[in-house]
Scaffold this motif. Structure first.
Motif, PDB file in Angstrom:
ATOM      1  N   MET A  73       0.873  -1.175   0.139  1.00  0.00           N
ATOM      2  CA  MET A  73      -0.075  -0.047  -0.100  1.00  0.00           C
ATOM      3  C   MET A  73       0.910   1.363  -0.172  1.00  0.00           C
ATOM      4  N   TYR A  74       1.820   1.282   0.872  1.00  0.00           N
ATOM      5  CA  TYR A  74       2.591   2.563   1.093  1.00  0.00           C
ATOM      6  C   TYR A  74       3.531   2.740   0.061  1.00  0.00           C
ATOM      7  N   GLN A  75       3.956   1.595  -0.545  1.00  0.00           N
ATOM      8  CA  GLN A  75       5.170   1.513  -1.792  1.00  0.00           C
ATOM      9  C   GLN A  75       4.445   2.619  -2.982  1.00  0.00           C
ATOM     10  N   LEU A 125       2.404   5.060  -2.652  1.00  0.00           N
ATOM     11  CA  LEU A 125       2.504   6.258  -2.339  1.00  0.00           C
ATOM     12  C   LEU A 125       3.765   6.905  -2.376  1.00  0.00           C
ATOM     13  N   ARG A 126       5.026   6.125  -2.076  1.00  0.00           N
ATOM     14  CA  ARG A 126       6.237   6.654  -1.977  1.00  0.00           C
ATOM     15  C   ARG A 126       6.632   6.833  -3.829  1.00  0.00           C
ATOM     16  N   GLU A 127       6.050   6.052  -4.615  1.00  0.00           N
ATOM     17  CA  GLU A 127       6.534   6.051  -5.899  1.00  0.00           C
ATOM     18  C   GLU A 127       5.955   7.266  -6.415  1.00  0.00           C
ATOM     19  N   HIS A 128       4.669   7.607  -6.080  1.00  0.00           N
ATOM     20  CA  HIS A 128       3.660   8.939  -6.529  1.00  0.00           C
ATOM     21  C   HIS A 128       4.530  10.137  -5.963  1.00  0.00           C
ATOM     22  N   ILE A 129       4.854  10.113  -4.869  1.00  0.00           N
ATOM     23  CA  ILE A 129       5.826  11.464  -4.293  1.00  0.00           C
ATOM     24  C   ILE A 129       7.155  11.623  -4.846  1.00  0.00           C
ATOM     25  N   GLU A 130       7.937  10.350  -5.073  1.00  0.00           N
ATOM     26  CA  GLU A 130       9.215  10.515  -5.699  1.00  0.00           C
ATOM     27  C   GLU A 130       9.023  10.888  -7.178  1.00  0.00           C
ATOM     28  N   LYS A 131       7.994  11.004  -7.858  1.00  0.00           N
ATOM     29  CA  LYS A 131       7.781  11.572  -9.156  1.00  0.00           C
ATOM     30  C   LYS A 131       8.071  12.901  -9.142  1.00  0.00           C
ATOM     31  N   ILE A 132       7.954  13.713  -7.947  1.00  0.00           N
ATOM     32  CA  ILE A 132       8.101  14.925  -7.711  1.00  0.00           C
ATOM     33  C   ILE A 132       9.377  15.157  -6.870  1.00  0.00           C
ATOM     34  N   THR A 133       9.370  14.631  -5.684  1.00  0.00           N
ATOM     35  CA  THR A 133      10.691  14.972  -4.910  1.00  0.00           C
ATOM     36  C   THR A 133      11.170  13.442  -4.186  1.00  0.00           C
ATOM     37  N   GLU A 191      12.665   9.872   6.157  1.00  0.00           N
ATOM     38  CA  GLU A 191      11.567  10.828   5.709  1.00  0.00           C
ATOM     39  C   GLU A 191      10.289   9.907   5.208  1.00  0.00           C
ATOM     40  N   PHE A 192      10.489   8.918   4.710  1.00  0.00           N
ATOM     41  CA  PHE A 192       9.204   8.263   4.031  1.00  0.00           C
ATOM     42  C   PHE A 192       8.711   7.644   5.323  1.00  0.00           C
ATOM     43  N   ALA A 193       9.268   7.043   6.182  1.00  0.00           N
ATOM     44  CA  ALA A 193       8.669   6.493   7.386  1.00  0.00           C
ATOM     45  C   ALA A 193       7.848   7.642   8.066  1.00  0.00           C
ATOM     46  N   PHE A 194       8.366   8.836   8.071  1.00  0.00           N
ATOM     47  CA  PHE A 194       7.797   9.979   8.746  1.00  0.00           C
ATOM     48  C   PHE A 194       6.524  10.386   8.300  1.00  0.00           C
ATOM     49  N   VAL A 195       6.735  10.392   6.814  1.00  0.00           N
ATOM     50  CA  VAL A 195       5.324  10.627   6.013  1.00  0.00           C
ATOM     51  C   VAL A 195       4.134   9.731   6.116  1.00  0.00           C
ATOM     52  N   CYS A 196       4.700   8.075   6.374  1.00  0.00           N
ATOM     53  CA  CYS A 196       3.506   7.187   6.494  1.00  0.00           C
ATOM     54  C   CYS A 196       2.799   7.372   7.706  1.00  0.00           C
ATOM     55  N   THR A 197       3.488   7.947   8.916  1.00  0.00           N
ATOM     56  CA  THR A 197       2.661   7.895   9.946  1.00  0.00           C
ATOM     57  C   THR A 197       1.456   9.007  10.094  1.00  0.00           C
ATOM     58  N   HIS A 198       1.516   9.801   9.015  1.00  0.00           N
ATOM     59  CA  HIS A 198       0.275  10.569   8.928  1.00  0.00           C
ATOM     60  C   HIS A 198      -0.797  10.306   8.251  1.00  0.00           C
ATOM     61  N   GLU A 247      -5.523  17.822   9.883  1.00  0.00           N
ATOM     62  CA  GLU A 247      -4.498  18.148  10.721  1.00  0.00           C
ATOM     63  C   GLU A 247      -3.436  17.746  10.348  1.00  0.00           C
ATOM     64  N   ASP A 248      -3.155  16.209   9.778  1.00  0.00           N
ATOM     65  CA  ASP A 248      -1.993  15.685   9.495  1.00  0.00           C
ATOM     66  C   ASP A 248      -1.355  16.244   8.262  1.00  0.00           C
ATOM     67  N   TYR A 249      -2.285  16.810   7.258  1.00  0.00           N
ATOM     68  CA  TYR A 249      -1.778  17.356   6.019  1.00  0.00           C
ATOM     69  C   TYR A 249      -0.939  18.705   6.657  1.00  0.00           C
TER      70      TYR A 249
END
Lengths: 187, 187
Positions: free
Chosen positions: A1-3, A5-13, A19-26, A109-111
């Motif tokens: 599931m989270y992978q 999201l990672r690929e999606h975000i990493e198309k931009i940054t 950082e990825f672990a931190f993002v996932c907690t949200h 709030e998490d955003y």
């Protein structure tokens, strides 16, 4: 599931492991069945949804009960009633599953926390928002300059895989034509 | 000139004197006469424009030469051909003055620098982009659900001061109706 999201975000940054672990907690995972509602008109809008798999429709219902599809959302797209989400007001649209759908959900709030604590995520959301705006503007231009046949052809060209998955009645409700008119437009 | 920008930004986020001075170094002042072009179709789009005073129209011209108004921009609004600006491609629309107009202009390079060096400005642009997207989505909903008379009434209600300043022929080109149809709709 989270992978996804990672690929999606990493198309931009790019993101480090931390950082990825931190993002996932949200985010939280939510799965929905076909025909289920993620957002219901008149109710609170808690989440912005990132679609991992499946297909959604954002629907506006007018005073006479007539439904129009404002947008579709499939894999790698974000969707919500964003006016209600950002202003914390009641939904004026509904968000419903056309297929069984898996999402990653983000509370406002998490955003905000994510934007404040990780500038590159704020940059990511800024880029998504800018291109979301541009996409809406292109749809407006298409309304201003094209007839329903041309709009249908543009849609086929832009999202060929979407057309295969969406029932014709919903395509008609997206294009603002009757089901009968759409039949005449179909190749 | 810059005070208008400060008040505009501070509706979203407060700025210290130093921050404001730093923000200002990224903008340049440009003044245009009625009928002058800020962006010309087919040419490079250097700037995003913040309107300090005056009135602009963003125009799309189709293959047959028919012009449609994609949006208007008056005091406190930002405008450009944003697809061309963000992707550094040639303009597909033109941006022209309806009145003499004073703007503060931001190069894409300076927009990025500002976002990178001052997170609160990135936050500011994110909020503008999110609400720009929401505004476009509402216009799409209005196209999907309303006839031209209702769209005209919504426009009068939402932007009463704009209606006073825009020639009827341009209002018609914005609403996607003929000048004659608009005359029938006018109170």
């Amino acid at each position: 599931m989270y992978q996804a999201l990672r690929e999606h975000i990493e198309k931009i940054t790019p993101l480090s492991e931390d950082e990825f672990a931190f993002v996932c907690t949200h985010f939280s995972i939510k799965k929905f069945k076909k025909h289920q509602f993620l957002v219901q008109e008149g109710e609170e809008v808690k989440y912005s949804y990132f679609v991992v798999s499946g297909l959604l429709k954002l629907v506006h219902t007018d005073d006479t009960g007539k439904q129009r599809v404002v947008s579709f959302a499939m894999e790698d797209w974000w969707e919500s009633d964003y006016y209600a989400y950002f202003t914390q007001t009641k939904a004026t649209m509904s968000l419903e599953c056309i297929e069984d759908t898996e999402t990653l959900c983000l509370l406002l709030e998490d955003y905000k926390k994510l934007c404040d604590s990780l500038p590159k995520m704020q940059r990511f959301f800024l880029e998504k928002a800018n291109f979301g705006f541009i996409g809406s503007q292109r749809r407006i231009i298409s309304w201003l300059t094209s007839n329903s046949k041309e709009r249908y052809e543009q849609l086929i060209k832009q999202y060929p895989s979407l057309i295969q998955r969406v029932p014709k009645s919903l395509l008609a409700a997206y294009l603002g034509v009757s089901r009968e008119t759409l039949s005449r437009l179909s190749p």
